[in-house]
Design a protein around this motif. Structure first.
Motif, PDB file in Angstrom:
ATOM      1  N   GLU A 124      12.145  -7.938   0.194  1.00  0.00           N
ATOM      2  CA  GLU A 124      10.801  -8.399   0.517  1.00  0.00           C
ATOM      3  C   GLU A 124      10.722  -9.911   0.492  1.00  0.00           C
ATOM      4  O   GLU A 124      11.528 -10.592  -0.146  1.00  0.00           O
ATOM      5  CB  GLU A 124       9.789  -7.829  -0.478  1.00  0.00           C
ATOM      6  N   THR A 125       9.714 -10.446   1.159  1.00  0.00           N
ATOM      7  CA  THR A 125       9.386 -11.862   1.088  1.00  0.00           C
ATOM      8  C   THR A 125       8.067 -12.018   0.340  1.00  0.00           C
ATOM      9  O   THR A 125       7.314 -11.059   0.160  1.00  0.00           O
ATOM     10  CB  THR A 125       9.244 -12.474   2.486  1.00  0.00           C
ATOM     11  N   SER A 133      -3.660  -5.233   8.850  1.00  0.00           N
ATOM     12  CA  SER A 133      -2.982  -5.678   7.630  1.00  0.00           C
ATOM     13  C   SER A 133      -1.472  -5.709   7.845  1.00  0.00           C
ATOM     14  O   SER A 133      -0.940  -5.121   8.780  1.00  0.00           O
ATOM     15  CB  SER A 133      -3.322  -4.750   6.467  1.00  0.00           C
ATOM     16  N   GLY A 134      -0.783  -6.409   6.952  1.00  0.00           N
ATOM     17  CA  GLY A 134       0.675  -6.429   6.993  1.00  0.00           C
ATOM     18  C   GLY A 134       1.249  -7.145   8.192  1.00  0.00           C
ATOM     19  O   GLY A 134       2.281  -6.742   8.733  1.00  0.00           O
ATOM     20  N   ARG A 135       0.615  -8.217   8.618  1.00  0.00           N
ATOM     21  CA  ARG A 135       1.055  -8.904   9.836  1.00  0.00           C
ATOM     22  C   ARG A 135       2.029 -10.058   9.589  1.00  0.00           C
ATOM     23  O   ARG A 135       2.374 -10.762  10.527  1.00  0.00           O
ATOM     24  CB  ARG A 135      -0.165  -9.413  10.605  1.00  0.00           C
ATOM     25  N   SER A 136       2.461 -10.265   8.364  1.00  0.00           N
ATOM     26  CA  SER A 136       3.362 -11.400   8.122  1.00  0.00           C
ATOM     27  C   SER A 136       4.692 -11.239   8.845  1.00  0.00           C
ATOM     28  O   SER A 136       5.357 -12.230   9.165  1.00  0.00           O
ATOM     29  CB  SER A 136       3.604 -11.581   6.617  1.00  0.00           C
ATOM     30  N   THR A 137       5.098 -10.005   9.108  1.00  0.00           N
ATOM     31  CA  THR A 137       6.362  -9.761   9.806  1.00  0.00           C
ATOM     32  C   THR A 137       6.157  -9.412  11.281  1.00  0.00           C
ATOM     33  O   THR A 137       7.139  -9.180  12.002  1.00  0.00           O
ATOM     34  CB  THR A 137       7.129  -8.609   9.140  1.00  0.00           C
ATOM     35  N   TYR A 138       4.917  -9.369  11.733  1.00  0.00           N
ATOM     36  CA  TYR A 138       4.613  -8.977  13.112  1.00  0.00           C
ATOM     37  C   TYR A 138       5.272  -9.938  14.093  1.00  0.00           C
ATOM     38  O   TYR A 138       5.195 -11.160  13.953  1.00  0.00           O
ATOM     39  CB  TYR A 138       3.101  -8.960  13.297  1.00  0.00           C
ATOM     40  N   GLU A 195       0.524  -9.777   0.994  1.00  0.00           N
ATOM     41  CA  GLU A 195      -0.287  -8.897   1.832  1.00  0.00           C
ATOM     42  C   GLU A 195      -0.594  -7.576   1.130  1.00  0.00           C
ATOM     43  O   GLU A 195      -1.687  -7.017   1.279  1.00  0.00           O
ATOM     44  CB  GLU A 195       0.424  -8.635   3.156  1.00  0.00           C
ATOM     45  N   ASP A 215       5.402 -13.516   1.378  1.00  0.00           N
ATOM     46  CA  ASP A 215       4.275 -13.235   2.271  1.00  0.00           C
ATOM     47  C   ASP A 215       4.011 -11.729   2.369  1.00  0.00           C
ATOM     48  O   ASP A 215       2.849 -11.297   2.368  1.00  0.00           O
ATOM     49  CB  ASP A 215       4.553 -13.789   3.670  1.00  0.00           C
ATOM     50  N   GLU A 216       5.061 -10.930   2.454  1.00  0.00           N
ATOM     51  CA  GLU A 216       4.883  -9.476   2.517  1.00  0.00           C
ATOM     52  C   GLU A 216       4.219  -8.960   1.251  1.00  0.00           C
ATOM     53  O   GLU A 216       3.310  -8.106   1.298  1.00  0.00           O
ATOM     54  CB  GLU A 216       6.236  -8.792   2.707  1.00  0.00           C
TER      55      GLU A 216
END
Length: 372
Positions: free
Chosen positions: A60-61, A237-242, A67, A63-64
């Motif tokens: 994980e990062t 939600s969860g758009r840090s990896t989008y 979120e 940012d993830e």
């Protein structure tokens, strides 16, 4: 002779077996309190340490993780705990999650772990008991009279003590998932198919098509086991990896509105959008870039996070066109493979589709549940 209708379920408040008081957390001499956003850095270190020790195929990062902690439906003060040792180091965590869009079944998922250096002290057993009890309280508090589910996910590499925790508590395997990969390093030798969409248009997933894509997702997954509708806040939600540069939709530029409105399969939100003249997304490919996982997998990859096709548009090769567009975008960006995760019993036949396009299994996981 008509089949009699099933008897109505008693409210979950009666079926959940919710305790009035949560079990104590005393093992290992840890100090317990609810998680806060300020724990993000320490929690990230713990989660990634556990992932490495348990041979999980991801990392994980920050940012993830933020979120997860910041999700608007999350109630950290009541639904989470962290355990700290005498030096103030975070050694265990657990939280229970319910989703705001659940309608036909209310679900509570358990997430948690104990630092590898502190296993074998009974911390995991007490933490798991706390989570299950809290899950039962949350289901009971839902006010619903629909089926309930307490669930947890186990990687195929999960340590045996963790598996036994679920087994002893009465959880049983309910669904199995495959992590698939498709090599992209020689598209001349292993070409991606060209697909004609016969009146439909494949375009990038722009901002103005995001809400139409959510409506398409809710329709596409309505007949998928375990799926519940996503609210706008869940979808966003969860758009840090989008990865928008890898994401596409298929649009019907001239839908038969009258036929769709007359179709009993058309849901209320889609019907309202059709009457308002909104674009009709009939299929979508939402991709993610998990750079923290590149080293774990041994190569860069593009990830198909969500793929779906409206039920009325299945059989028109929409999914193949979307996957092909995604794979070409991955390859053009230097990704070695395309990856995705699939329910092995997917009712749309997705597993067979992926196999026909060259995807093979790399890893597996399973959902274990108690059904209420």
């Amino acid at each position: 002779m008509a089949t009699p209708a099933p008897a109505p379920l008693a409210p979950l408040a009666e079926r959940a077996g919710a305790p009035s008081v949560l079990p104590p957390l005393t093992a290992g001499g840890l100090t317990w309190r609810p998680a806060t956003r300020d724990d993000a850095g320490a929690l990230l270190d713990l989660r990634n340490t556990v992932a490495e020790a348990d041979r999980e195929p991801y990392r994980e990062t920050l940012d993830e993780l933020l979120e997860i902690l910041d999700a608007p439906w999350r109630r950290l003060v009541t639904d989470s705990v962290v355990g700290l040792d005498a030096d103030g180091l975070l050694r265990a965590y657990g939280y229970v999650e319910t989703m705001p869009g659940d309608t036909s079944r209310v679900r509570a998922f358990l997430w948690g772990a104990v630092h590898p250096d502190r296993r074998g002290e009974g911390i995991g057993r007490e933490l798991f008991a706390w989570q299950e009890a809290r899950a039962r309280q949350m289901l009971a508090a839902s006010g619903a009279s629909v089926p309930g589910r307490i669930g947890g996910f186990l990687e195929d590499t999960a340590p045996a003590p963790k598996v036994r925790l679920y087994e002893r508590a009465g959880f049983t395997p309910r669904r199995f998932y495959s992590d698939l990969e498709r090599d992209l390093r020689d598209l001349d030798a292993h070409p991606v198919p060209d697909v004609a969409l016969d009146g439909l248009r494949l375009v990038p997933l722009a901002d103005d098509l995001d809400e139409p894509a959510r409506l398409a997702h809710n329709d596409a997954f309505r007949d998928h086991w375990g799926s519940e509708p996503q609210t706008p806040e869940q979808w966003r939600s969860g758009r840090s990896t989008y990865a928008p540069e890898w994401s596409f939709v298929v649009v019907d530029p001239a839908p038969d509105v009258a036929a769709l409105l007359a179709d009993p399969r058309t849901d209320g939100e889609t019907a309202a959008a059709l009457r308002a003249g909104e674009p009709l997304v009939v299929g979508y490919h939402v991709a993610a870039r998990f750079t923290a996982d590149f080293a774990v997998r041994g190569h860069p990859f593009g990830y198909t996070e969500i793929l779906g096709v409206r039920r009325a548009y299945r059989g028109r090769k929409v999914a193949v066109a979307l996957l092909a567009a995604g794979m070409r975008a991955f390859a053009a960006d230097g990704m070695a493979v395309a990856a995705l995760d699939v329910d092995t019993q997917n009712p749309s036949g997705a597993h067979g589709l992926y196999a026909s396009l060259g995807y093979t299994e790399r890893h597996g996981s399973r959902l274990v549940t108690i059904e209420l």
